[in-house]
Write a protein that holds these residues in place. Structure first.
Motif, PDB file in Angstrom:
ATOM      1  N   LEU A 133     -11.400  15.344 -28.745  1.00 20.67           N
ATOM      2  CA  LEU A 133     -12.459  15.328 -27.732  1.00 20.67           C
ATOM      3  C   LEU A 133     -11.943  15.953 -26.451  1.00 20.67           C
ATOM      4  CD1 LEU A 133     -14.137  13.168 -29.409  1.00 20.67           C
ATOM      5  CD2 LEU A 133     -14.760  12.260 -27.200  1.00 20.67           C
TER       6      LEU A 133
ATOM      7  N   ARG B 229      -9.126   6.161 -24.505  1.00 18.16           N
ATOM      8  CA  ARG B 229      -9.106   7.550 -24.107  1.00 18.16           C
ATOM      9  C   ARG B 229      -8.057   8.334 -24.894  1.00 18.16           C
ATOM     10  NH1 ARG B 229      -8.245   8.847 -17.859  1.00 18.16           N
ATOM     11  NH2 ARG B 229      -9.689   7.117 -17.635  1.00 18.16           N
ATOM     12  N   LEU B 230      -6.922   7.680 -25.135  1.00 15.73           N
ATOM     13  CA  LEU B 230      -5.835   8.361 -25.833  1.00 15.73           C
ATOM     14  C   LEU B 230      -6.282   8.803 -27.225  1.00 15.73           C
ATOM     15  CD1 LEU B 230      -2.801   9.102 -25.834  1.00 15.73           C
ATOM     16  CD2 LEU B 230      -2.426   6.984 -27.068  1.00 15.73           C
ATOM     17  N   MET B 231      -6.909   7.879 -27.955  1.00 14.76           N
ATOM     18  CA  MET B 231      -7.333   8.225 -29.314  1.00 14.76           C
ATOM     19  C   MET B 231      -8.391   9.312 -29.279  1.00 14.76           C
ATOM     20  SD  MET B 231      -6.394   7.404 -32.322  1.00 14.76           S
ATOM     21  CE  MET B 231      -6.806   8.735 -33.456  1.00 14.76           C
ATOM     22  N   ALA B 232      -9.273   9.251 -28.273  1.00 13.70           N
ATOM     23  CA  ALA B 232     -10.312  10.278 -28.173  1.00 13.70           C
ATOM     24  C   ALA B 232      -9.673  11.660 -28.054  1.00 13.70           C
ATOM     25  CB  ALA B 232     -11.214  10.000 -26.971  1.00 13.70           C
ATOM     26  N   GLN B 233      -8.585  11.725 -27.274  1.00 15.48           N
ATOM     27  CA  GLN B 233      -7.889  13.008 -27.137  1.00 15.48           C
ATOM     28  C   GLN B 233      -7.265  13.434 -28.456  1.00 15.48           C
ATOM     29  OE1 GLN B 233      -5.275  11.864 -23.928  1.00 15.48           O
ATOM     30  NE2 GLN B 233      -6.264  13.325 -22.593  1.00 15.48           N
ATOM     31  N   LEU B 234      -6.666  12.466 -29.126  1.00 18.77           N
ATOM     32  CA  LEU B 234      -6.014  12.788 -30.395  1.00 18.77           C
ATOM     33  C   LEU B 234      -7.027  13.285 -31.420  1.00 18.77           C
ATOM     34  CD1 LEU B 234      -3.471   9.844 -30.752  1.00 18.77           C
ATOM     35  CD2 LEU B 234      -3.023  12.192 -30.076  1.00 18.77           C
ATOM     36  N   MET B 235      -8.281  12.819 -31.279  1.00 22.18           N
ATOM     37  CA  MET B 235      -9.319  13.269 -32.204  1.00 22.18           C
ATOM     38  C   MET B 235      -9.893  14.621 -31.797  1.00 22.18           C
ATOM     39  SD  MET B 235      -9.476  10.786 -34.355  1.00 22.18           S
ATOM     40  CE  MET B 235     -10.928  11.230 -35.262  1.00 22.18           C
TER      41      MET B 235
END
Lengths: 234, 288
Positions: free
Chosen positions: B184, B176-182
Protein backbone atom coordinates in the motif's frame (compact mmCIF):
# COMPACT_ATOMS: atom_id res chain seq x y z
CA UNK A 1 18.76 -11.49 -6.78
CA UNK A 2 19.28 -9.81 -3.44
CA UNK A 3 22.67 -8.65 -2.32
CA UNK A 4 22.96 -7.20 1.14
CA UNK A 5 26.30 -5.60 1.84
CA UNK A 6 27.67 -4.06 4.98
CA UNK A 7 24.28 -3.59 6.60
CA UNK A 8 24.27 -1.98 10.04
CA UNK A 9 20.88 -1.69 11.67
CA UNK A 10 19.78 0.31 14.69
CA UNK A 11 16.76 0.58 16.90
CA UNK A 12 17.15 3.93 18.61
CA UNK A 13 20.65 3.83 20.00
CA UNK A 14 21.03 0.06 20.11
CA UNK A 15 23.15 -1.32 17.33
CA UNK A 16 21.55 -4.60 16.22
CA UNK A 17 23.31 -5.67 13.02
CA UNK A 18 27.05 -5.26 12.41
CA UNK A 19 28.30 -5.23 8.80
CA UNK A 20 26.09 -8.08 7.66
CA UNK A 21 26.53 -9.45 4.12
CA UNK A 22 23.95 -11.81 2.69
CA UNK A 23 23.63 -13.07 -0.84
CA UNK A 24 20.44 -14.60 -2.12
CA UNK A 25 20.89 -15.93 -5.66
CA UNK A 26 18.16 -16.17 -8.30
CA UNK A 27 15.81 -18.96 -7.29
CA UNK A 28 18.07 -19.55 -4.33
CA UNK A 29 16.87 -20.79 -0.98
CA UNK A 30 18.80 -19.49 1.94
CA UNK A 31 18.31 -19.87 5.66
CA UNK A 32 19.51 -17.55 8.39
CA UNK A 33 19.63 -19.38 11.69
CA UNK A 34 20.47 -18.10 15.13
CA UNK A 35 19.24 -17.84 18.65
CA UNK A 36 16.54 -15.52 19.88
CA UNK A 37 17.34 -11.83 19.69
CA UNK A 38 20.48 -12.02 17.54
CA UNK A 39 18.98 -9.85 14.81
CA UNK A 40 17.23 -12.25 12.42
CA UNK A 41 13.97 -10.29 12.28
CA UNK A 42 15.90 -7.04 12.11
CA UNK A 43 17.76 -8.37 9.08
CA UNK A 44 14.53 -9.13 7.20
CA UNK A 45 13.00 -5.82 8.21
CA UNK A 46 16.14 -4.03 7.06
CA UNK A 47 15.86 -5.71 3.69
CA UNK A 48 12.29 -4.40 3.47
CA UNK A 49 13.17 -0.99 4.95
CA UNK A 50 10.39 -1.54 7.45
CA UNK A 51 11.37 -0.34 10.88
CA UNK A 52 15.04 -0.24 11.84
CA UNK A 53 17.37 2.55 10.77
CA UNK A 54 19.95 1.06 8.45
CA UNK A 55 23.29 1.87 6.90
CA UNK A 56 24.83 -0.13 4.10
CA UNK A 57 23.44 -1.26 0.81
CA UNK A 58 20.68 -3.53 -0.44
CA UNK A 59 20.85 -4.40 -4.13
CA UNK A 60 18.08 -5.93 -6.16
CA UNK A 61 19.25 -7.57 -9.40
CA UNK A 62 22.38 -5.45 -9.21
CA UNK A 63 20.55 -2.16 -8.64
CA UNK A 64 20.68 -0.36 -5.35
CA UNK A 65 17.27 -0.11 -3.67
CA UNK A 66 18.67 1.34 -0.48
CA UNK A 67 16.46 4.41 -0.68
CA UNK A 68 13.20 2.74 -1.69
CA UNK A 69 10.37 2.78 0.88
CA UNK A 70 8.88 -0.51 1.99
CA UNK A 71 5.82 -0.39 -0.22
CA UNK A 72 7.93 0.07 -3.34
CA UNK A 73 10.09 -2.88 -2.37
CA UNK A 74 6.91 -4.90 -1.97
CA UNK A 75 5.93 -3.86 -5.49
CA UNK A 76 9.29 -5.02 -6.83
CA UNK A 77 8.31 -8.48 -5.67
CA UNK A 78 9.68 -8.73 -2.14
CA UNK A 79 7.22 -10.16 0.35
CA UNK A 80 7.93 -10.44 4.04
CA UNK A 81 5.87 -12.65 6.30
CA UNK A 82 6.54 -11.13 9.73
CA UNK A 83 6.96 -13.43 12.69
CA UNK A 84 3.89 -12.03 14.43
CA UNK A 85 1.88 -12.70 11.22
CA UNK A 86 -0.12 -9.50 11.47
CA UNK A 87 -3.30 -10.78 9.90
CA UNK A 88 -5.88 -7.99 9.80
CA UNK A 89 -8.52 -9.02 12.27
CA UNK A 90 -11.28 -6.85 10.85
CA UNK A 91 -10.89 -8.25 7.33
CA UNK A 92 -11.90 -11.70 6.14
CA UNK A 93 -9.22 -14.17 5.16
CA UNK A 94 -10.03 -13.56 1.50
CA UNK A 95 -9.82 -9.78 1.96
CA UNK A 96 -6.50 -10.16 3.73
CA UNK A 97 -5.25 -12.09 0.74
CA UNK A 98 -6.77 -9.67 -1.76
CA UNK A 99 -4.77 -6.86 -0.18
CA UNK A 100 -1.66 -8.30 -1.73
CA UNK A 101 -2.90 -7.02 -5.10
CA UNK A 102 -1.32 -3.73 -4.09
CA UNK A 103 2.02 -5.44 -4.37
CA UNK A 104 1.30 -7.00 -7.73
CA UNK A 105 4.60 -6.66 -9.55
CA UNK A 106 4.73 -5.41 -13.13
CA UNK A 107 1.27 -6.49 -14.14
CA UNK A 108 1.66 -10.16 -13.37
CA UNK A 109 -1.84 -11.39 -12.51
CA UNK A 110 -2.33 -12.48 -8.93
CA UNK A 111 -3.38 -15.97 -8.07
CA UNK A 112 -7.07 -16.68 -8.04
CA UNK A 113 -8.58 -17.99 -4.84
CA UNK A 114 -8.77 -21.47 -6.39
CA UNK A 115 -5.11 -21.43 -7.34
CA UNK A 116 -4.19 -20.39 -3.83
CA UNK A 117 -6.34 -23.08 -2.30
CA UNK A 118 -4.46 -25.50 -4.52
CA UNK A 119 -1.27 -24.56 -2.64
CA UNK A 120 -2.97 -24.26 0.75
CA UNK A 121 -5.94 -26.64 0.98
CA UNK A 122 -6.16 -25.68 4.65
CA UNK A 123 -7.46 -22.19 3.96
CA UNK A 124 -10.41 -23.21 1.79
CA UNK A 125 -12.93 -23.60 4.62
CA UNK A 126 -11.93 -20.34 6.32
CA UNK A 127 -11.86 -17.93 3.38
CA UNK A 128 -14.91 -15.97 4.54
CA UNK A 129 -13.98 -15.90 8.21
CA UNK A 130 -12.59 -12.80 9.88
CA UNK A 131 -8.86 -12.69 10.53
CA UNK A 132 -9.57 -12.46 14.25
CA UNK A 133 -11.49 -15.70 14.29
CA UNK A 134 -8.90 -18.20 13.09
CA UNK A 135 -6.32 -20.22 14.99
CA UNK A 136 -2.62 -19.48 15.17
CA UNK A 137 -1.75 -22.24 12.72
CA UNK A 138 -4.37 -21.00 10.29
CA UNK A 139 -3.06 -17.47 10.68
CA UNK A 140 0.41 -18.64 9.69
CA UNK A 141 -0.98 -20.35 6.59
CA UNK A 142 -2.96 -17.24 5.68
CA UNK A 143 0.11 -15.06 6.24
CA UNK A 144 2.16 -17.17 3.82
CA UNK A 145 -0.73 -17.47 1.36
CA UNK A 146 -1.23 -13.71 1.44
CA UNK A 147 2.44 -13.14 0.74
CA UNK A 148 2.62 -15.47 -2.26
CA UNK A 149 -0.78 -14.55 -3.71
CA UNK A 150 0.75 -11.98 -6.02
CA UNK A 151 3.64 -14.17 -7.12
CA UNK A 152 6.55 -12.35 -5.44
CA UNK A 153 10.06 -12.97 -6.72
CA UNK A 154 11.40 -13.32 -3.21
CA UNK A 155 9.70 -14.64 -0.12
CA UNK A 156 11.11 -13.52 3.22
CA UNK A 157 9.85 -15.76 6.01
CA UNK A 158 10.40 -14.82 9.62
CA UNK A 159 10.16 -17.76 12.01
CA UNK A 160 7.19 -19.35 10.30
CA UNK A 161 7.24 -22.40 12.57
CA UNK A 162 7.05 -20.45 15.81
CA UNK A 163 4.18 -21.71 17.92
CA UNK A 164 2.99 -24.26 15.37
CA UNK A 165 2.12 -27.88 16.12
CA UNK A 166 4.61 -30.38 14.64
CA UNK A 167 2.07 -31.72 12.15
CA UNK A 168 1.47 -28.24 10.82
CA UNK A 169 5.21 -27.59 10.60
CA UNK A 170 5.52 -30.67 8.35
CA UNK A 171 2.63 -29.43 6.29
CA UNK A 172 4.32 -26.02 5.99
CA UNK A 173 7.50 -27.65 4.63
CA UNK A 174 5.47 -29.11 1.78
CA UNK A 175 3.66 -25.79 1.18
CA UNK A 176 6.81 -23.70 1.09
CA UNK A 177 8.72 -26.10 -1.14
CA UNK A 178 5.73 -26.50 -3.43
CA UNK A 179 5.35 -22.77 -3.90
CA UNK A 180 9.03 -22.08 -4.47
CA UNK A 181 9.16 -24.88 -7.06
CA UNK A 182 5.99 -23.88 -8.86
CA UNK A 183 6.56 -20.13 -8.90
CA UNK A 184 10.37 -20.12 -9.06
CA UNK A 185 10.33 -17.96 -5.96
CA UNK A 186 13.53 -17.30 -4.07
CA UNK A 187 13.39 -17.88 -0.35
CA UNK A 188 15.14 -16.18 2.52
CA UNK A 189 14.15 -17.86 5.74
CA UNK A 190 14.95 -16.87 9.31
CA UNK A 191 14.45 -19.77 11.67
CA UNK A 192 15.39 -21.31 14.96
CA UNK A 193 13.96 -24.62 13.86
CA UNK A 194 17.01 -26.20 12.16
CA UNK A 195 15.00 -29.15 10.90
CA UNK A 196 12.57 -26.89 9.08
CA UNK A 197 15.36 -24.71 7.72
CA UNK A 198 17.26 -27.72 6.40
CA UNK A 199 14.15 -29.11 4.71
CA UNK A 200 13.36 -25.90 2.87
CA UNK A 201 16.74 -24.36 1.96
CA UNK A 202 20.11 -25.16 0.35
CA UNK A 203 22.44 -22.72 2.04
CA UNK A 204 22.70 -21.45 5.56
CA UNK A 205 24.00 -18.40 7.36
CA UNK A 206 24.53 -18.55 11.10
CA UNK A 207 24.05 -15.22 12.82
CA UNK A 208 25.17 -14.42 16.36
CA UNK A 209 24.79 -11.10 18.17
CA UNK A 210 24.28 -9.22 14.95
CA UNK A 211 27.22 -10.69 13.05
CA UNK A 212 27.44 -13.45 10.48
CA UNK A 213 29.32 -16.31 12.13
CA UNK A 214 29.17 -18.86 9.35
CA UNK A 215 27.95 -19.27 5.80
CA UNK A 216 27.90 -22.34 3.60
CA UNK A 217 25.87 -25.31 2.45
CA UNK A 218 24.10 -27.56 4.91
CA UNK A 219 26.83 -30.22 4.34
CA UNK A 220 29.50 -27.70 5.32
CA UNK A 221 27.38 -26.74 8.31
CA UNK A 222 27.26 -30.39 9.37
CA UNK A 223 31.01 -30.74 8.87
CA UNK A 224 31.57 -28.14 11.60
CA UNK A 225 29.62 -29.30 14.64
CA UNK A 226 31.40 -26.67 16.75
CA UNK A 227 29.40 -23.96 14.97
CA UNK A 228 26.21 -25.42 16.28
CA UNK A 229 27.76 -25.77 19.70
CA UNK A 230 29.06 -22.23 19.81
CA UNK A 231 26.36 -20.18 18.13
CA UNK A 232 23.14 -22.14 18.30
CA UNK A 233 23.14 -24.18 21.49
CA UNK A 234 20.91 -22.65 24.12
CA UNK B 1 -38.71 18.18 27.93
CA UNK B 2 -38.96 17.12 24.29
CA UNK B 3 -37.82 20.60 23.37
CA UNK B 4 -34.75 20.15 25.57
CA UNK B 5 -33.97 16.79 24.03
CA UNK B 6 -34.21 18.15 20.51
CA UNK B 7 -32.00 21.06 21.49
CA UNK B 8 -29.49 18.63 23.00
CA UNK B 9 -29.50 16.47 19.92
CA UNK B 10 -28.91 19.53 17.78
CA UNK B 11 -25.90 20.49 19.87
CA UNK B 12 -24.73 16.88 19.81
CA UNK B 13 -24.99 16.48 16.06
CA UNK B 14 -23.38 19.84 15.43
CA UNK B 15 -20.45 18.77 17.56
CA UNK B 16 -20.37 15.36 15.93
CA UNK B 17 -20.03 16.97 12.50
CA UNK B 18 -16.86 18.67 13.73
CA UNK B 19 -15.62 15.78 15.86
CA UNK B 20 -15.94 13.22 13.03
CA UNK B 21 -13.01 14.69 11.15
CA UNK B 22 -11.01 15.07 14.34
CA UNK B 23 -11.42 11.43 15.30
CA UNK B 24 -10.78 10.29 11.73
CA UNK B 25 -7.39 11.98 11.54
CA UNK B 26 -6.50 10.60 14.97
CA UNK B 27 -7.61 7.11 13.98
CA UNK B 28 -5.50 7.03 10.88
CA UNK B 29 -2.48 9.12 11.78
CA UNK B 30 -2.49 9.36 15.58
CA UNK B 31 -2.60 13.13 15.37
CA UNK B 32 -4.45 15.28 17.86
CA UNK B 33 -5.15 18.10 15.46
CA UNK B 34 -5.46 21.37 17.34
CA UNK B 35 -5.99 23.18 14.05
CA UNK B 36 -9.21 21.30 13.34
CA UNK B 37 -11.44 23.95 14.91
CA UNK B 38 -9.65 26.67 13.01
CA UNK B 39 -10.30 24.94 9.70
CA UNK B 40 -13.91 24.42 10.71
CA UNK B 41 -14.04 28.18 11.13
CA UNK B 42 -12.38 28.73 7.75
CA UNK B 43 -15.12 26.57 6.22
CA UNK B 44 -17.75 28.73 7.88
CA UNK B 45 -16.12 31.98 6.69
CA UNK B 46 -15.71 30.65 3.16
CA UNK B 47 -19.38 29.77 2.97
CA UNK B 48 -20.39 33.12 4.43
CA UNK B 49 -18.40 34.83 1.67
CA UNK B 50 -20.04 32.64 -0.94
CA UNK B 51 -23.67 32.95 0.14
CA UNK B 52 -23.73 36.26 1.99
CA UNK B 53 -25.57 36.88 5.21
CA UNK B 54 -28.90 35.71 3.84
CA UNK B 55 -28.35 32.51 1.87
CA UNK B 56 -30.76 32.34 -1.09
CA UNK B 57 -31.70 28.68 -0.63
CA UNK B 58 -30.89 25.47 1.22
CA UNK B 59 -29.39 24.10 -1.95
CA UNK B 60 -27.08 27.11 -2.27
CA UNK B 61 -25.97 26.64 1.33
CA UNK B 62 -25.31 22.94 0.82
CA UNK B 63 -23.46 23.53 -2.44
CA UNK B 64 -21.34 26.24 -0.82
CA UNK B 65 -20.60 23.92 2.11
CA UNK B 66 -19.47 21.18 -0.23
CA UNK B 67 -17.28 23.60 -2.14
CA UNK B 68 -15.85 24.81 1.17
CA UNK B 69 -15.21 21.20 2.18
CA UNK B 70 -13.27 20.72 -1.03
CA UNK B 71 -11.21 23.88 -0.50
CA UNK B 72 -10.48 23.12 3.16
CA UNK B 73 -9.60 19.55 2.12
CA UNK B 74 -7.00 21.02 -0.21
CA UNK B 75 -5.67 23.13 2.67
CA UNK B 76 -5.42 19.85 4.56
CA UNK B 77 -3.21 18.38 1.87
CA UNK B 78 -0.94 21.41 2.10
CA UNK B 79 -0.78 21.15 5.90
CA UNK B 80 -0.02 17.43 5.62
CA UNK B 81 2.70 18.08 3.08
CA UNK B 82 4.29 21.03 4.83
CA UNK B 83 3.78 20.27 8.52
CA UNK B 84 2.32 16.93 9.57
CA UNK B 85 4.52 14.78 7.37
CA UNK B 86 7.63 16.21 8.97
CA UNK B 87 6.55 15.49 12.51
CA UNK B 88 4.57 12.29 12.11
CA UNK B 89 7.31 10.07 13.47
CA UNK B 90 8.36 12.50 16.17
CA UNK B 91 7.13 12.59 19.73
CA UNK B 92 3.46 13.42 20.30
CA UNK B 93 4.38 16.73 21.93
CA UNK B 94 5.91 17.99 18.70
CA UNK B 95 2.73 17.07 16.90
CA UNK B 96 0.67 19.04 19.41
CA UNK B 97 2.91 22.08 19.13
CA UNK B 98 2.97 21.86 15.35
CA UNK B 99 -0.82 21.66 14.98
CA UNK B 100 -1.20 24.40 17.59
CA UNK B 101 1.05 26.60 15.47
CA UNK B 102 -1.02 25.82 12.40
CA UNK B 103 -4.10 26.83 14.38
CA UNK B 104 -2.57 30.18 15.36
CA UNK B 105 -1.53 30.89 11.80
CA UNK B 106 -4.96 29.95 10.55
CA UNK B 107 -6.74 32.21 13.04
CA UNK B 108 -4.38 35.04 12.16
CA UNK B 109 -5.10 34.67 8.46
CA UNK B 110 -8.84 34.61 9.15
CA UNK B 111 -8.51 37.89 11.07
CA UNK B 112 -6.54 39.42 8.19
CA UNK B 113 -9.06 38.40 5.56
CA UNK B 114 -12.40 38.67 7.31
CA UNK B 115 -11.62 41.08 10.12
CA UNK B 116 -12.52 40.97 13.78
CA UNK B 117 -16.14 41.99 13.68
CA UNK B 118 -18.90 39.52 14.37
CA UNK B 119 -20.88 38.27 11.43
CA UNK B 120 -24.13 36.42 11.54
CA UNK B 121 -25.80 34.47 8.81
CA UNK B 122 -29.46 33.60 8.87
CA UNK B 123 -30.80 30.22 7.78
CA UNK B 124 -31.87 30.08 4.13
CA UNK B 125 -35.56 30.13 3.28
CA UNK B 126 -36.91 26.67 3.95
CA UNK B 127 -34.71 26.19 7.02
CA UNK B 128 -35.88 29.23 8.93
CA UNK B 129 -38.77 29.27 11.36
CA UNK B 130 -40.00 26.05 12.86
CA UNK B 131 -42.64 23.40 13.05
CA UNK B 132 -44.95 22.30 15.77
CA UNK B 133 -44.15 18.73 16.71
CA UNK B 134 -47.22 18.04 18.82
CA UNK B 135 -47.09 20.68 21.52
CA UNK B 136 -43.43 21.47 20.93
CA UNK B 137 -41.89 24.11 18.71
CA UNK B 138 -38.96 22.71 16.77
CA UNK B 139 -36.75 25.04 14.73
CA UNK B 140 -36.42 23.70 11.19
CA UNK B 141 -32.71 24.40 11.29
CA UNK B 142 -32.36 22.02 14.27
CA UNK B 143 -33.92 19.25 12.24
CA UNK B 144 -31.55 20.09 9.39
CA UNK B 145 -28.52 19.81 11.70
CA UNK B 146 -29.72 16.53 13.21
CA UNK B 147 -30.38 15.05 9.78
CA UNK B 148 -26.94 16.18 8.56
CA UNK B 149 -25.25 14.67 11.62
CA UNK B 150 -26.99 11.32 11.28
CA UNK B 151 -26.40 11.23 7.53
CA UNK B 152 -22.71 12.04 7.99
CA UNK B 153 -22.42 9.28 10.57
CA UNK B 154 -24.15 6.66 8.40
CA UNK B 155 -22.13 7.64 5.37
CA UNK B 156 -18.82 7.48 7.22
CA UNK B 157 -19.71 4.14 8.78
CA UNK B 158 -20.73 2.75 5.43
CA UNK B 159 -17.58 4.00 3.72
CA UNK B 160 -15.19 2.83 6.42
CA UNK B 161 -16.79 -0.53 7.20
CA UNK B 162 -18.11 -1.64 3.83
CA UNK B 163 -16.10 -0.08 1.02
CA UNK B 164 -12.76 -1.53 -0.01
CA UNK B 165 -11.06 1.86 0.28
CA UNK B 166 -12.50 2.28 3.76
CA UNK B 167 -11.30 -1.16 4.75
CA UNK B 168 -7.82 -0.33 3.49
CA UNK B 169 -7.85 2.95 5.41
CA UNK B 170 -8.87 1.07 8.54
CA UNK B 171 -6.21 -1.55 7.88
CA UNK B 172 -3.60 1.16 7.52
CA UNK B 173 -4.66 2.77 10.78
CA UNK B 174 -4.50 -0.54 12.64
CA UNK B 175 -1.17 -1.72 11.30
CA UNK B 176 0.72 0.71 9.16
CA UNK B 177 3.80 -1.48 8.91
CA UNK B 178 1.90 -4.43 7.48
CA UNK B 179 0.07 -2.16 5.06
CA UNK B 180 3.44 -1.08 3.69
CA UNK B 181 4.65 -4.64 3.46
CA UNK B 182 1.54 -5.45 1.43
CA UNK B 183 2.46 -2.72 -1.03
CA UNK B 184 0.00 0.00 0.00
CA UNK B 185 1.27 3.43 -0.90
CA UNK B 186 0.92 4.60 2.68
CA UNK B 187 1.88 8.26 2.15
CA UNK B 188 -0.85 8.65 -0.48
CA UNK B 189 -3.46 6.96 1.73
CA UNK B 190 -2.41 9.30 4.52
CA UNK B 191 -2.99 12.26 2.25
CA UNK B 192 -6.45 10.93 1.47
CA UNK B 193 -7.25 10.53 5.16
CA UNK B 194 -5.98 13.99 6.07
CA UNK B 195 -7.80 15.52 3.13
CA UNK B 196 -11.05 13.83 4.20
CA UNK B 197 -10.61 14.94 7.79
CA UNK B 198 -10.07 18.56 6.82
CA UNK B 199 -12.89 18.41 4.30
CA UNK B 200 -15.19 17.23 7.08
CA UNK B 201 -14.16 20.25 9.12
CA UNK B 202 -14.90 22.57 6.20
CA UNK B 203 -18.23 20.89 5.50
CA UNK B 204 -19.26 21.17 9.14
CA UNK B 205 -18.33 24.85 9.11
CA UNK B 206 -20.55 25.47 6.13
CA UNK B 207 -23.51 23.43 7.30
CA UNK B 208 -23.52 24.88 10.81
CA UNK B 209 -22.94 28.44 9.65
CA UNK B 210 -26.53 29.73 10.00
CA UNK B 211 -27.45 30.66 13.56
CA UNK B 212 -23.78 30.94 14.54
CA UNK B 213 -22.06 34.13 15.42
CA UNK B 214 -19.10 34.09 13.15
CA UNK B 215 -15.95 35.44 14.75
CA UNK B 216 -12.31 34.39 14.93
CA UNK B 217 -12.96 32.52 18.20
CA UNK B 218 -15.64 30.27 16.70
CA UNK B 219 -13.10 27.51 16.15
CA UNK B 220 -12.11 27.34 19.81
CA UNK B 221 -15.62 26.71 21.09
CA UNK B 222 -16.17 23.80 18.77
CA UNK B 223 -12.65 22.47 19.17
CA UNK B 224 -13.07 22.08 22.92
CA UNK B 225 -16.42 20.36 22.59
CA UNK B 226 -15.07 18.12 19.86
CA UNK B 227 -12.05 17.09 21.89
CA UNK B 228 -14.31 16.28 24.82
CA UNK B 229 -16.45 14.22 22.45
CA UNK B 230 -13.69 12.14 20.93
CA UNK B 231 -12.09 11.58 24.32
CA UNK B 232 -15.34 10.34 25.79
CA UNK B 233 -16.11 8.31 22.67
CA UNK B 234 -12.70 6.73 22.42
CA UNK B 235 -9.99 8.35 20.30
CA UNK B 236 -10.23 7.31 16.70
CA UNK B 237 -13.69 5.79 16.89
CA UNK B 238 -16.40 7.31 14.67
CA UNK B 239 -19.11 5.31 16.40
CA UNK B 240 -17.79 6.36 19.78
CA UNK B 241 -17.75 10.00 18.73
CA UNK B 242 -21.36 9.70 17.57
CA UNK B 243 -22.52 8.20 20.86
CA UNK B 244 -20.46 10.62 22.91
CA UNK B 245 -21.76 13.61 20.94
CA UNK B 246 -25.33 12.59 21.77
CA UNK B 247 -24.44 11.95 25.41
CA UNK B 248 -22.59 15.21 25.90
CA UNK B 249 -25.34 17.04 24.03
CA UNK B 250 -27.88 15.64 26.47
CA UNK B 251 -25.70 16.52 29.43
CA UNK B 252 -25.32 20.05 28.10
CA UNK B 253 -29.08 20.32 27.55
CA UNK B 254 -29.78 19.10 31.06
CA UNK B 255 -27.21 21.56 32.37
CA UNK B 256 -28.97 24.41 30.56
CA UNK B 257 -32.29 23.55 32.19
CA UNK B 258 -31.20 22.58 35.67
CA UNK B 259 -28.38 25.07 36.20
CA UNK B 260 -28.98 27.88 33.71
CA UNK B 261 -26.61 30.23 35.54
CA UNK B 262 -23.56 28.00 34.95
CA UNK B 263 -23.85 26.98 31.30
CA UNK B 264 -21.31 24.58 29.78
CA UNK B 265 -20.00 23.14 33.04
CA UNK B 266 -21.90 19.88 32.65
CA UNK B 267 -19.80 18.85 29.67
CA UNK B 268 -16.63 19.01 31.70
CA UNK B 269 -18.14 17.22 34.66
CA UNK B 270 -19.29 14.58 32.18
CA UNK B 271 -15.82 14.44 30.67
CA UNK B 272 -14.21 13.94 34.07
CA UNK B 273 -16.79 11.30 34.96
CA UNK B 274 -16.20 9.32 31.77
CA UNK B 275 -12.43 9.62 32.13
CA UNK B 276 -12.73 8.07 35.58
CA UNK B 277 -15.13 5.33 34.53
CA UNK B 278 -13.93 4.59 30.99
CA UNK B 279 -10.48 6.13 30.58
CA UNK B 280 -10.18 4.67 27.09
CA UNK B 281 -13.54 6.05 25.99
CA UNK B 282 -16.87 4.36 25.48
CA UNK B 283 -15.62 2.45 22.46
CA UNK B 284 -11.96 2.82 23.22
CA UNK B 285 -11.03 -0.64 22.04
CA UNK B 286 -12.57 -0.14 18.64
CA UNK B 287 -10.71 1.84 16.06
CA UNK B 288 -12.17 4.14 13.43
Amino acid sequence: MIEVSGINAFYGTSHILHDVDIHLPDEGRVAVVGRNGVGKSTLLKSIMNAGPKTQGEVRWNGESITRLPAYKRARLGLQLVPEDRRIYQHLTVLENIRMSEFASASGKPCMTADELVGHFPMIEPILTRLGGQISGGQQQMVAVARAIACRPRVLLLDEPTEGLAPAIVEQLVENVRGICDAEKTSLLLCEQNIWFARKTTDRVYVIDTGRIAFSGTWDEFDAHPEIKQQHLAV
Amino acid sequence: MLFAIINSLTTGMAVFLVAAGLTLIYGVMRILNFAHGAFFMVGAYLVSSMVGQAPPSTLALAAAAILAAFIVGLFGLVVQRVVLKRVQDADEHYMLIATFAVMLICVGVVKLIWGLEFLSVSPPPGLEGGNMLGPVFVPTFSIFVIVCGVLAFLLLELLLQRSWAGKMLTAMSRDRLMAQLMGLNVPVWMMVAVGCSFALAGLAGGLLLPNQTLSPVLGDQFLLMSFATIIVGGLGSIRGAFLAAILLGLIDGFNAIAFPNIPGVGIYIGLVFFLLVRPNGILGEEQI
